[in-house]
Scaffold this motif. Structure first.
Motif, PDB file in Angstrom:
ATOM      1  N   ARG A 252     -74.676  11.474  68.385  1.00  0.00           N
ATOM      2  CA  ARG A 252     -75.974  12.143  68.263  1.00  0.00           C
ATOM      3  C   ARG A 252     -76.106  12.838  66.913  1.00  0.00           C
ATOM      4  N   GLN A 253     -75.036  13.500  66.489  1.00  0.00           N
ATOM      5  CA  GLN A 253     -75.075  14.159  65.191  1.00  0.00           C
ATOM      6  C   GLN A 253     -75.223  13.131  64.071  1.00  0.00           C
ATOM      7  N   SER A 256     -78.749  11.819  64.047  1.00  0.00           N
ATOM      8  CA  SER A 256     -79.698  12.774  63.498  1.00  0.00           C
ATOM      9  C   SER A 256     -79.590  12.850  61.973  1.00  0.00           C
TER      10      SER A 256
END
Length: 412
Positions: A252-253, A256
């Motif tokens: 997810r990081q 993003s």
């Protein structure tokens, strides 16, 4: 002469058909008990602290002689094949390719059973009453720890020779093999003699005095193994869930951060009147340096099939002399790879029409549609590369409204 004929008939009746059946039953019993105890093996391996086949094998040879060795070999072979083919039980080619190692291990199991029985016969004899502690100690000692050392050495050496275990794991494999076989003999050899040993007068009166404590010990051992198995499975499951959560957070990081970087790149590309190779490298190199997880960045311009020859000729004259678009099908619009970075090792991708593959074209359609619907500039998808591998891709349609519009779209 009549007596000799009668003797042959008797041997055939009692040692032929019935012997074959008993040998096959021994193989089935060996396989069944071994597979049952493998289900109690402590994850993540196949090692089980108790190997019942070792005790059953010694008892069979001790009571029936060398004629039962084929049953032991067959039972061990089937057990080891079932472990190796657990995920593909009906793959005949895989079974044949894996046959040598299980066959050698099974040979060691049969030879170990013969050795244990022979040591017992030569030291305390069989049949015997085994009334003294010394006789019982020799029975279990020679058939267990001594003979099982041979099977452990044989089996671990086979695994090492076939590359299944490395040098660093050889000693541990030898130790666990020896312990499992020894405990199997200590538990299942007395149990087998109590149930099937001859003459029955030596064993019937011990069914309660010896059999009951042995049964209790067996049940306790199974309960301990079962509890350890469940506890280890719960521990592994918990560890897997923690690791999975960390991986998801990392993805997810990464998603993003990469989304933001690609968004900025697409916005800068949109402000260029025309994309050139030098400009592409100037924009992409900082992105690759600050995002080491990115393996490749490509520019896919929109090309009409009717203008394919003119586009190729212009690209050759102005920038890439050897440029050639590789496409299939009859689609009216193409998205060939014009620029990419890094270049080394990826030369074969230049000119590849990304939209020629139906699955990749569908992914690009969703990229443009979702980008327009969500007012976003990037879309992630999984595609199959030219080498057949799956890759996680991020698409950034420039001026996205819908896929390949008549006007206003430069590329992706």
């Amino acid at each position: 002469m009549p007596s000799q004929s009668r003797r042959k008939t008797t041997d055939s009746r009692h040692g032929g058909g019935p012997l074959v059946v008993r040998v096959l039953l021994l193989a089935v019993l060996y396989f069944g008990l071994s597979r049952a105890f493998l289900s109690l093996a402590i994850p993540p391996g196949y090692a089980t602290p108790v190997w019942p086949g070792a005790g059953i094998a010694v008892a069979a040879v001790l009571m029936g002689g060398w004629r039962y060795l084929p049953g032991i070999w067959l039972g061990s072979l089937l057990t080891n094949l079932s472990v190796g083919l657990a995920d593909q039980p009906f793959a005949l080619s895989l079974m044949l390719s894996q046959l040598p190692l299980p066959a050698l291990i099974a040979l060691g199991a049969a030879l170990g059973a013969w050795l244990g029985a022979e040591l017992v016969r030569r030291t305390v004899g069989y049949p015997g009453s085994y009334d003294s502690g010394a006789a019982v100690g020799k029975l279990l000692g020679y058939a267990g720890p001594v003979a099982c050392l041979f099977t452990a050495l044989w089996g671990s050496f086979c695994l090492r020779a076939f590359g299944v275990v490395g040098a660093q794991d050889h000693a541990f494999t030898l130790w666990t093999w020896w312990v499992g076989d020894t405990l199997g003999v200590l538990l299942f050899l007395p149990a087998s003699l109590l149930l099937f040993g001859q003459p029955r007068s030596h064993w019937n009166y011990r069914l309660v005095s010896v059999g009951l404590p042995l049964l209790i010990s067996f049940v306790v051992a199974v309960m301990i193994l079962y509890s350890a198995n469940r506890a280890e499975e719960a521990k592994l499951r918990s560890s897997f869930e923690r690791d999975s959560a960390r991986v998801v957070d990392h993805l997810r990081q990464f998603r993003s951060e990469t989304d933001f970087a690609v968004h900025n790149l697409a916005a800068r590309v949109a402000n260029l009147p025309e994309m050139r190779f030098g400009q592409f490298l100037d924009l992409v190199q900082p992105l690759l340096q600050s995002n080491p997880e990115l393996a490749l960045v490509q520019w896919l311009p929109r090309v009409e099939r009717s203008g394919l020859e003119a586009f190729t000729e212009r690209t050759r004259q102005e920038e890439l002399p050897d440029y050639l678009i590789k496409t299939e099908g009859t689609a009216t619009e193409l998205l060939p790879v014009l620029y990419q970075a890094p270049i080394r090792g990826q030369e074969q991708l230049f000119g590849r029409d990304f939209a020629a593959v139906p699955s990749q074209r569908a992914t690009l359609v969703r990229a443009a549609q979702r980008a327009a619907q969500r007012n976003a500039i990037t879309y992630s998808g999984v595609v199959r590369t030219a080498t057949g591998e799956l890759a996680f891709c991020m698409f950034a349609p420039v001026y996205p409204t819908h896929f390949l519009p008549a006007h206003g779209k430069q590329g992706a």
